[in-house]
Design an enzyme around this catalytic site. Structure first.
Site, PDB file in Angstrom:
ATOM      1  N   ARG A 295      -8.833  13.735 -78.002  1.00  0.00           N
ATOM      2  CA  ARG A 295      -7.510  14.221 -77.573  1.00  0.00           C
ATOM      3  C   ARG A 295      -6.521  13.866 -78.684  1.00  0.00           C
ATOM      4  O   ARG A 295      -5.677  12.997 -78.518  1.00  0.00           O
ATOM      5  CB  ARG A 295      -7.099  13.577 -76.243  1.00  0.00           C
ATOM      6  CG  ARG A 295      -8.009  13.961 -75.097  1.00  0.00           C
ATOM      7  CD  ARG A 295      -7.289  13.860 -73.770  1.00  0.00           C
ATOM      8  NE  ARG A 295      -7.089  12.488 -73.355  1.00  0.00           N
ATOM      9  CZ  ARG A 295      -6.454  12.135 -72.234  1.00  0.00           C
ATOM     10  NH1 ARG A 295      -5.963  13.051 -71.440  1.00  0.00           N
ATOM     11  NH2 ARG A 295      -6.313  10.872 -71.898  1.00  0.00           N
ATOM     12  N   PRO A 296      -6.651  14.509 -79.852  1.00  0.00           N
ATOM     13  CA  PRO A 296      -5.834  14.116 -81.001  1.00  0.00           C
ATOM     14  C   PRO A 296      -4.358  14.393 -80.769  1.00  0.00           C
ATOM     15  O   PRO A 296      -3.983  15.260 -79.985  1.00  0.00           O
ATOM     16  CB  PRO A 296      -6.383  14.991 -82.135  1.00  0.00           C
ATOM     17  CG  PRO A 296      -6.971  16.185 -81.444  1.00  0.00           C
ATOM     18  CD  PRO A 296      -7.499  15.667 -80.133  1.00  0.00           C
TER      19      PRO A 296
ATOM     20  N   ARG B  18      -2.508   6.234 -72.396  1.00  0.00           N
ATOM     21  CA  ARG B  18      -2.366   7.398 -73.269  1.00  0.00           C
ATOM     22  C   ARG B  18      -0.901   7.848 -73.378  1.00  0.00           C
ATOM     23  O   ARG B  18      -0.417   8.167 -74.463  1.00  0.00           O
ATOM     24  CB  ARG B  18      -3.219   8.543 -72.705  1.00  0.00           C
ATOM     25  CG  ARG B  18      -3.106   9.843 -73.489  1.00  0.00           C
ATOM     26  CD  ARG B  18      -4.162   9.933 -74.558  1.00  0.00           C
ATOM     27  NE  ARG B  18      -3.990  11.101 -75.393  1.00  0.00           N
ATOM     28  CZ  ARG B  18      -4.398  11.172 -76.632  1.00  0.00           C
ATOM     29  NH1 ARG B  18      -4.976  10.129 -77.186  1.00  0.00           N
ATOM     30  NH2 ARG B  18      -4.243  12.265 -77.342  1.00  0.00           N
TER      31      ARG B  18
ATOM     32  N   CYS C 122      -7.457   7.337 -70.471  1.00  0.00           N
ATOM     33  CA  CYS C 122      -8.793   7.724 -70.014  1.00  0.00           C
ATOM     34  C   CYS C 122      -9.631   8.273 -71.161  1.00  0.00           C
ATOM     35  O   CYS C 122      -9.151   9.077 -71.951  1.00  0.00           O
ATOM     36  CB  CYS C 122      -8.691   8.794 -68.926  1.00  0.00           C
ATOM     37  SG  CYS C 122      -8.097   8.182 -67.355  1.00  0.00           S
TER      38      CYS C 122
ATOM     39  N   ASP D 143      -2.425  15.381 -83.242  1.00  0.00           N
ATOM     40  CA  ASP D 143      -2.019  16.055 -84.475  1.00  0.00           C
ATOM     41  C   ASP D 143      -0.844  17.006 -84.254  1.00  0.00           C
ATOM     42  O   ASP D 143       0.013  17.161 -85.135  1.00  0.00           O
ATOM     43  CB  ASP D 143      -3.199  16.801 -85.110  1.00  0.00           C
ATOM     44  CG  ASP D 143      -3.826  17.821 -84.171  1.00  0.00           C
ATOM     45  OD1 ASP D 143      -3.852  17.566 -82.960  1.00  0.00           O
ATOM     46  OD2 ASP D 143      -4.294  18.869 -84.651  1.00  0.00           O
TER      47      ASP D 143
ATOM     48  N   ASP E  80      -7.207  18.624 -64.317  1.00  0.00           N
ATOM     49  CA  ASP E  80      -7.188  17.375 -63.547  1.00  0.00           C
ATOM     50  C   ASP E  80      -7.758  17.540 -62.141  1.00  0.00           C
ATOM     51  O   ASP E  80      -8.002  16.545 -61.450  1.00  0.00           O
ATOM     52  CB  ASP E  80      -5.762  16.829 -63.444  1.00  0.00           C
ATOM     53  CG  ASP E  80      -5.321  16.101 -64.706  1.00  0.00           C
ATOM     54  OD1 ASP E  80      -6.170  15.872 -65.585  1.00  0.00           O
ATOM     55  OD2 ASP E  80      -4.134  15.752 -64.812  1.00  0.00           O
TER      56      ASP E  80
ATOM     57  N   ILE F 171     -10.403  22.830 -71.207  1.00  0.00           N
ATOM     58  CA  ILE F 171      -9.381  21.930 -71.754  1.00  0.00           C
ATOM     59  C   ILE F 171     -10.029  20.697 -72.388  1.00  0.00           C
ATOM     60  O   ILE F 171      -9.781  20.375 -73.545  1.00  0.00           O
ATOM     61  CB  ILE F 171      -8.375  21.496 -70.662  1.00  0.00           C
ATOM     62  CG1 ILE F 171      -7.872  22.711 -69.861  1.00  0.00           C
ATOM     63  CG2 ILE F 171      -7.215  20.723 -71.285  1.00  0.00           C
ATOM     64  CD1 ILE F 171      -7.096  23.732 -70.656  1.00  0.00           C
TER      65      ILE F 171
ATOM     66  N   LYS G 126       2.984  11.731 -61.468  1.00  0.00           N
ATOM     67  CA  LYS G 126       2.591  10.790 -62.524  1.00  0.00           C
ATOM     68  C   LYS G 126       2.897  11.352 -63.903  1.00  0.00           C
ATOM     69  O   LYS G 126       3.462  10.666 -64.756  1.00  0.00           O
ATOM     70  CB  LYS G 126       1.096  10.485 -62.418  1.00  0.00           C
ATOM     71  CG  LYS G 126       0.492   9.774 -63.627  1.00  0.00           C
ATOM     72  CD  LYS G 126      -1.014   9.686 -63.521  1.00  0.00           C
ATOM     73  CE  LYS G 126      -1.629   9.058 -64.753  1.00  0.00           C
ATOM     74  NZ  LYS G 126      -1.663   9.975 -65.921  1.00  0.00           N
ATOM     75  N   ASN G 127       2.522  12.611 -64.139  1.00  0.00           N
ATOM     76  CA  ASN G 127       2.661  13.166 -65.483  1.00  0.00           C
ATOM     77  C   ASN G 127       4.106  13.485 -65.851  1.00  0.00           C
ATOM     78  O   ASN G 127       4.404  13.714 -67.020  1.00  0.00           O
ATOM     79  CB  ASN G 127       1.764  14.396 -65.646  1.00  0.00           C
ATOM     80  CG  ASN G 127       0.291  14.025 -65.672  1.00  0.00           C
ATOM     81  OD1 ASN G 127      -0.063  12.892 -66.005  1.00  0.00           O
ATOM     82  ND2 ASN G 127      -0.572  14.961 -65.317  1.00  0.00           N
TER      83      ASN G 127
END
Length: 423
Positions: free
Chosen positions: A123-124, A94, A118, A126, A309, A331, A24-25
């Site tokens: 979860r910036p 996301r 999610c 930046d 995860d 995390i 998926k990622n």
């Protein structure tokens, strides 16, 4: 208005084989990356999940011809057009932020809604923005719901990430493939999915070196051609089924895994006392459950450490331990929204989101109505439901379908008493 729920009658032992989907990622980054190609791209091994469908739809919003057939996606960018990307799709996902880097790399300009996904606390993006600016982009964040990113020219730069970020590493890589000169990303993420995206871009003709190390070097190229590419297996889906097998598996064979990618979990399962055999040549693992396990401590880390995860999916196993276990989430410290749901099932578990820690004690679980707050919390609740006595009903299952291909079907085939209902 009705919604689908997953129901599980616990207490069954499972047996059989399951084959892991593509990552998926990787998929959620590689699909946006296809728009950088001039020509036709074919991706094989895609997971059949809702996130993939959403991203394909975003490609179509750019007038890209995209044909998704099961695990295969064919993309033709010959008539691509730059266009603002709609908020309703972007805010649900996301990973839609990868469209930023890809569109910046292709057009030097993009207007995109702010990404969703999610709810795991802050979860910036930046570090993504920092990278885009270093490459020469200007960012307009004056609109509350969208962001405009534009560059007259993209030029190579030395970029040091203040924190290790998979998303930022990949997004900067996407933006930099057409930049003039060399871009160096220091403190880059080393995850297998970063390597997979780099390998895909190189298959298109990019010049990227150092993927899988903390220093990535991208030499800009003028154009990228089409290619055919196979996505790596999903290490998080593999890890989830490894946890399922350790919880309720009489004997389960998990096919299509890369042993190195699940090494941290494998070591922890062996520490628990799980009967696990990994065959690297055949790319499979065979797992048999035991009636009880040893208590362990778990600390999530960036790859190659224990994956955040998998923190939630392994939790139900810790209820089977012979003493208290401790989890430290480094995390996403707020990644404990599953805890209250587990308590509803009778679990003896306490978490502190400020310190990112949890204490898990031996517990017997009972069926209950529970709510999946996010993708991996949903996986945790499925495993808890398989262990519990009685029927567990899981709501908000759309989160689960975002990351697991046909999980209800696969568990049925393994012998689980699991089904879906409209309520």
């Amino acid at each position: 208005m009705t919604q689908e729920v997953i129901k599980i009658r616990g207490g069954q032992t499972l047996k059989g084989d399951v084959t892991i989907s593509g990552a998926k990622n990787s998929a959620v980054a590689i699909i946006p990356a296809t728009l950088l190609a001039q020509g036709q791209v074919k991706l094989d091994g895609l997971p059949q999940i809702s996130d993939v469908e959403t991203l394909v739809s975003l490609l179509e919003d750019l007038n890209i011809k995209a044909h998704l057939n099961g695990k295969t996606l064919e993309v033709d960018t010959s008539e691509i057009e730059n266009a603002p990307l709609p908020n309703n799709k972007v805010e649900s996902l996301r990973a839609s932020y990868y469209m930023m880097g890809a569109m910046l790399g292709r057009f030097k300009k993009c207007v995109i809604g702010l990404p969703g996904g999610c709810p795991l606390g802050p979860r910036p993006i930046d570090q993504h923005i920092k990278g885009f600016k270093a490459l020469g982009a200007e960012i307009d964040e004056s609109n509350d719901t969208s962001m405009k990113i534009e560059a007259k020219e993209l030029h190579g730069a030395n970029i040091f990430l203040d924190m290790v970020s998979v998303g930022a590493t990949i997004n900067i890589m996407l933006a930099a493939v057409h930049a003039t000169g060399q871009t160096v990303i220091e403190n880059a993420a080393k995850e297998p999915e970063v390597v997979d995206v780099a390998n895909f871009l190189n298959s298109l003709g990019a010049d990227i070196k150092g993927a899988g190390t903390s220093t990535l070097k991208i030499n800009g190229v003028d154009s990228l051609h089409g290619s055919e590419y196979q996505i790596i297996p999903d290490r998080i889906e593999a890890g989830t089924y490894m946890c399922i097998a350790a919880a309720v598996g009489e004997e389960i064979t998990i096919n299509n895994i890369v042993p190195k990618h699940v090494e941290a979990l494998t070591v922890k399962l062996k520490e628990l006392g799980v009967d696990i055999q990994v065959d690297g040549d055949a790319e499979k693992a065979i797992i048999k459950r035991k009636s009880s396990y040893k208590n362990v401590d778990i600390k999530t880390l960036v790859y190659p450490g224990f994956a955040t995860d998998l923190q939630q999916p392994i939790t139900p196993l810790l209820f089977m331990a012979d003493g208290p276990s401790f989890v430290t989430e480094t995390i996403y410290p707020a990644r404990f929204r599953h805890v209250d749901e587990l308590k509803n099932m009778g679990a003896n578990i306490e978490a502190d989101m400020e310190t990112g820690t949890a204490t898990i004690k031996p517990s017997s679980l009972n069926g209950a109505e529970v709510y999946a707050s996010d993708l991996r919390a949903g996986a945790c609740l499925i495993i808890a439901g398989l262990l519990a006595e009685g029927v567990t009903t899981i709501y908000n299952v759309r989160h689960i379908y975002r990351g697991y291909t046909d999980i209800v079907k696969h568990l049925k085939e393994l012998g689980a008493n699991i089904w879906t209902e409209e309520v």
